[in-house]
Design a protein around this motif. Structure first.
Motif, PDB file in Angstrom:
ATOM      1  N   THR A 171       0.827  -1.208   0.000  1.00  0.00           N
ATOM      2  CA  THR A 171       0.000   0.000   0.000  1.00  0.00           C
ATOM      3  C   THR A 171       0.856   1.251   0.000  1.00  0.00           C
ATOM      4  OG1 THR A 171      -1.687  -1.206   1.238  1.00  0.00           O
ATOM      5  CG2 THR A 171      -1.871   1.190   1.202  1.00  0.00           C
ATOM      6  N   SER A 406      -5.398 -13.141  -0.937  1.00  0.00           N
ATOM      7  CA  SER A 406      -6.313 -11.999  -1.022  1.00  0.00           C
ATOM      8  C   SER A 406      -6.380 -11.255   0.307  1.00  0.00           C
ATOM      9  CB  SER A 406      -7.713 -12.483  -1.431  1.00  0.00           C
ATOM     10  OG  SER A 406      -8.251 -13.367  -0.445  1.00  0.00           O
ATOM     11  N   LYS A 407      -6.278 -11.994   1.404  1.00  0.00           N
ATOM     12  CA  LYS A 407      -6.280 -11.341   2.718  1.00  0.00           C
ATOM     13  C   LYS A 407      -5.032 -10.483   2.906  1.00  0.00           C
ATOM     14  CE  LYS A 407      -9.116 -14.839   5.035  1.00  0.00           C
ATOM     15  NZ  LYS A 407      -9.218 -15.783   6.154  1.00  0.00           N
ATOM     16  N   GLN A 408      -3.890 -10.958   2.383  1.00  0.00           N
ATOM     17  CA  GLN A 408      -2.662 -10.182   2.501  1.00  0.00           C
ATOM     18  C   GLN A 408      -2.692  -8.953   1.594  1.00  0.00           C
ATOM     19  OE1 GLN A 408       1.041 -12.306   2.477  1.00  0.00           O
ATOM     20  NE2 GLN A 408       0.169 -14.160   3.358  1.00  0.00           N
ATOM     21  N   VAL A 409      -3.325  -9.108   0.421  1.00  0.00           N
ATOM     22  CA  VAL A 409      -3.492  -7.946  -0.458  1.00  0.00           C
ATOM     23  C   VAL A 409      -4.371  -6.904   0.216  1.00  0.00           C
ATOM     24  CG1 VAL A 409      -4.475  -7.149  -2.648  1.00  0.00           C
ATOM     25  CG2 VAL A 409      -3.104  -9.244  -2.578  1.00  0.00           C
ATOM     26  N   ASP A 410      -5.463  -7.376   0.843  1.00  0.00           N
ATOM     27  CA  ASP A 410      -6.379  -6.467   1.535  1.00  0.00           C
ATOM     28  C   ASP A 410      -5.685  -5.749   2.687  1.00  0.00           C
ATOM     29  OD1 ASP A 410      -9.106  -5.445   1.973  1.00  0.00           O
ATOM     30  OD2 ASP A 410      -8.978  -6.585   3.848  1.00  0.00           O
ATOM     31  N   ALA A 411      -4.749  -6.449   3.319  1.00  0.00           N
ATOM     32  CA  ALA A 411      -4.016  -5.848   4.439  1.00  0.00           C
ATOM     33  C   ALA A 411      -2.878  -4.965   3.956  1.00  0.00           C
ATOM     34  CB  ALA A 411      -3.468  -6.936   5.349  1.00  0.00           C
TER      35      ALA A 411
END
Length: 727
Positions: A171, A406-411
């Protein structure tokens, strides 16, 4: 199997070259996911902006960063950029950097990677600090200088650092690229062109690696095929040479069908395994280890997914391996059996048809065929089950990577391109293990084949030459002496021949007669050393045949077996088989003596008429006469005829023996003749009578009719009293 691998020694350089090409192929394959990741992360998401370091930055923006920088950070920034003033900038530079027309611009100097990395961290922190200050000022509805006077710069720097640690590198990188994109747009830079240039450049590099990988794969395939083909050629040559030196005892150890299978099917199995080994087994560890290292470096906390998948794959393969491996040994034996049935069927076709037993033979073949089909289906199905299991595991691994990724991308820990690259590396790791396991299924069968070939190569030849051999005596020609010779077949309990003693004289004929199984053929097969005597000795021209080279011994012998055997080619090539440099007169003389001239001359092409394998396109009598002619062409010291006149009619038999006797008198050649018919040996100079492996009579026909009861019985069973009286 390791003993067989010595045949790969001539190709060690090619193997090393193939290994180097595989390493190059793996490097290319492992590089492409990185470029794909960069295209997605940098090219698409970050608009082609590769790092958080500004290539160009306006004086206004840079000054806003310096407001929140420490002294060391200010020194780093000012030493990394040079100021280009709008007033002093050239027209070319202003056309290149449109912002110079209205304001001063800082350009990045040529700095090293270490300094560039420090500068990127510094600018990222300052960007985040500016954003924190702007948001706080907007919320409190105050000016930034007033806000800084109230709370101080350090407060917002701490908040920026805290925010960076929370958001994650993905991010933060995306936010930093947005800062740069806005700045570049304000400076009048063409962001669309920057993005396209980056994507096209990365795509071309990716395509180049793909082409390089393909070239390496093609070259490895070429080398692997060449190495495997050369290996099997050399191995097949060694097996064939070994078999050609086999004695009859060695040949009895292996069936003909088994030797054919070992020379063809078994070597083919090894050839396929070597190709697979060079193209897959050597490649799989390289690509697997490389992919694992890239997975570890990716920073994604999903390595446990790969470990779980690999453990399951190995467990499945080990289970299938334990089930299938014992079946391969059985399969090769069944191939031997089927070859034996087919060979027997083809050799005995006339007998089978004569007795209308085609159905029985079909049932035999069907049984052998069904057995091998059944075990082949079992092994094939076992291997076929593995593929859907592997595909299920691969797809399951993909789903798990997408779920947890996907959870790591979201985080904000990683970006989408990194997940895509991780998936590719994961598939490479799984495929590496899958390739290895697929080959391990082939290894048991290849190991069985290698053992079967090694059995042939390691067989001890029972009839060999001594290290120090001697030459034949030049003063003697065609003298054969048996001195108390006894012989028994390997593994037998009793002698087949016992205490045989006799001598022959040059130019004379010695005949052997006796009931079936009395040992006649065995006796004359001892002369060319197809077997070695168990006790006693055989002398040729005064020398023990075990003390001379087999090649020298057999060069003095013209051997005609009981079953006339012709080789594929023509009549001339078959006659020249015994003496390559024979003249036309020698060939014609041999045809005349063997009573073959008449039927040969009737053929449209004469001695150039084609002969099929085994002589199947000529009659049995013609086959025997051509076999006799082949021996005569050599003009040997010793003729050996193993019941070689059995297919001839009495008239042809008499003419042939008369012509042969005249020729032998002239050349002083010795004739050893095995016969079943008394009429064929009546005029022999010496007749040896055998009964149950023992010599029970020796002499001429007249002498034996007076002294040998066994001979008398044979004579009276074949000839009438009138015929005996007229001899």
């Amino acid at each position: 199997m390791t003993k067989i691998l010595k045949y790969l020694k001539p190709y060690w350089f090619s193997i090393l070259l193939a290994f180097g090409l595989l390493f190059g192929q793996a490097t290319c394959e492992l590089t492409m996911p990185d470029y794909m990741q960069n295209i997605v992360n940098t090219g698409i998401q970050n608009s082609g902006i590769e790092s958080g370091v500004y290539q160009q930055i306006s004086e206004k923006t840079l000054n806003s960063f310096l407001m929140f920088a420490t002294d060391s950070e200010k020194d780093l920034i000012t030493s990394s950029y040079k100021l280009v003033e709008s007033a002093s900038a050239s027209k070319d530079l202003k056309s290149e950097i449109p912002a110079l027309k209205k304001e001063n611009v800082y350009l990045l100097k040529d700095i090293n990677d270490t300094k560039k990395s420090s500068l990127e961290d510094c600018l990222t922190l300052l960007q985040m600090t500016v954003m924190e200050v702007s948001q706080a000022a907007s919320k409190q509805n105050v000016q930034i200088p007033q806000l800084l006077m109230m709370n101080g710069v350090d407060t917002y720097r701490k908040d920026a650092k805290s925010e960076i640690s929370k958001l994650g590198t993905s991010t933060v990188s995306s936010m930093s690229s947005q800062f740069l994109k806005k700045e570049y747009t304000d400076l009048g830079m063409d962001m669309e062109k920057i993005q396209q240039d980056y994507i096209i450049s990365s795509g071309i590099k990716m395509l180049g690696y793909a082409l390089a990988s393909a070239v390496c794969a093609i070259l490895v395939g070429f080398l692997a095929s060449r190495i495997a083909a050369g290996f099997s050629k050399n191995l097949r040559q060694s097996v064939f040479e070994k078999v050609t030196h086999f004695s009859n005892e060695n040949l009895n150890t292996f069936s003909t069908s088994s030797l054919i299978t070992r020379t063809t099917n078994d070597i083919q199995q090894l050839q396929m395994t070597i190709v697979m080994f060079l193209r897959i087994v050597m490649y799989a560890p390289i690509i697997g280890v490389g992919a694992i290292l890239h997975v570890i470096e990716s920073g994604a906390n999903m390595t446990w997914i790969l470990a779980l998948c690999v453990v399951v794959i190995l467990s499945v393969v080990l289970l299938i391996f334990m089930i299938v491996m014992p079946k391969f040994k059985v399969m090769q034996k069944m191939i031997d059996k089927m070859n034996s049935v087919v060979r027997e069927l083809l050799d005995g076709m006339l007998v089978i048809r004569a007795f209308n037993n085609e159905k029985i033979e079909e049932e035999k073949f069907d049984k052998a065929n069904s057995d091998i089909t059944s075990i082949s289906l079992f092994t094939t199905r076992a291997m076929a089950i593995m593929m859907p299991i592997m595909m299920f595991l691969m797809n399951g691994t993909t789903l798990m990577i997408l779920w947890f990724g996907s959870k790591q991308v979201d985080a904000g820990i990683i970006q989408v391109g990194s997940i895509m690259a991780f998936m590719q590396y994961a598939m490479q790791v799984i495929m590496a293990f899958l390739m290895i396991t697929m080959v391990t299924i082939m290894l048991p069968r290849a190991n069985v084949s290698a053992q079967r070939i090694q059995e042939v190569l390691s067989s001890e030849i029972t009839v060999t030459d001594k290290e120090n051999t001697c030459d034949f005596s030049s003063s003697m020609r065609g003298v054969v002496s048996f001195d108390n010779v006894s012989f028994r077949y390997p593994g037998a309990d009793e002698d087949v021949l016992s205490d045989i003693s006799f001598s022959t004289k040059p130019g004379q004929t010695t005949a052997f007669i006796g009931s079936t199984g009395s040992g006649k053929s065995t006796l004359i097969n001892l002369v060319p050393r197809f077997y070695d005597v168990t006790s006693g000795s055989i002398l040729v021209d005064g020398v023990d045949i075990r003390d001379v080279k087999q090649a020298d011994l057999r060069s003095r012998i013209g051997y005609v077996p009981q079953k006339g055997m012709l080789l594929s080619g023509d009549i001339e090539s078959n006659l020249l088989y015994s003496k390559k440099d024979a003249s036309e007169n020698d060939i014609q003389s041999a045809l005349d003596i063997s009573q073959s001239s008449e039927f040969v001359n009737k053929k449209p092409e004469g001695i150039h008429s084609e002969i099929n394998q085994g002589g199947t396109n000529v009659s049995g009598g013609q086959r025997q006469r051509l076999s006799i002619a082949r021996a005569i062409v050599r003009k040997p010291e010793i003729y050996i005829f193993d019941d070689s006149f059995s297919a001839l009619d009495f008239k042809t038999d008499a003419k042939l023996r008369e012509a042969l006797a005249a020729s032998c008198k002239e050349t002083k050649s010795t004739v050893l003749l095995v016969a079943q018919r008394i009429s064929s040996i009546l005029h022999a100079d010496q007749i040896i009578v055998l009964d149950e492996g023992k010599m029970v009579g020796k002499g001429t026909h007249e002498e034996l009719m007076e002294s040998c009861k066994v001979y008398q019985q044979i004579a009276s069973s074949q000839l009438t009293k009138e015929e005996l009286a007229n001899v």
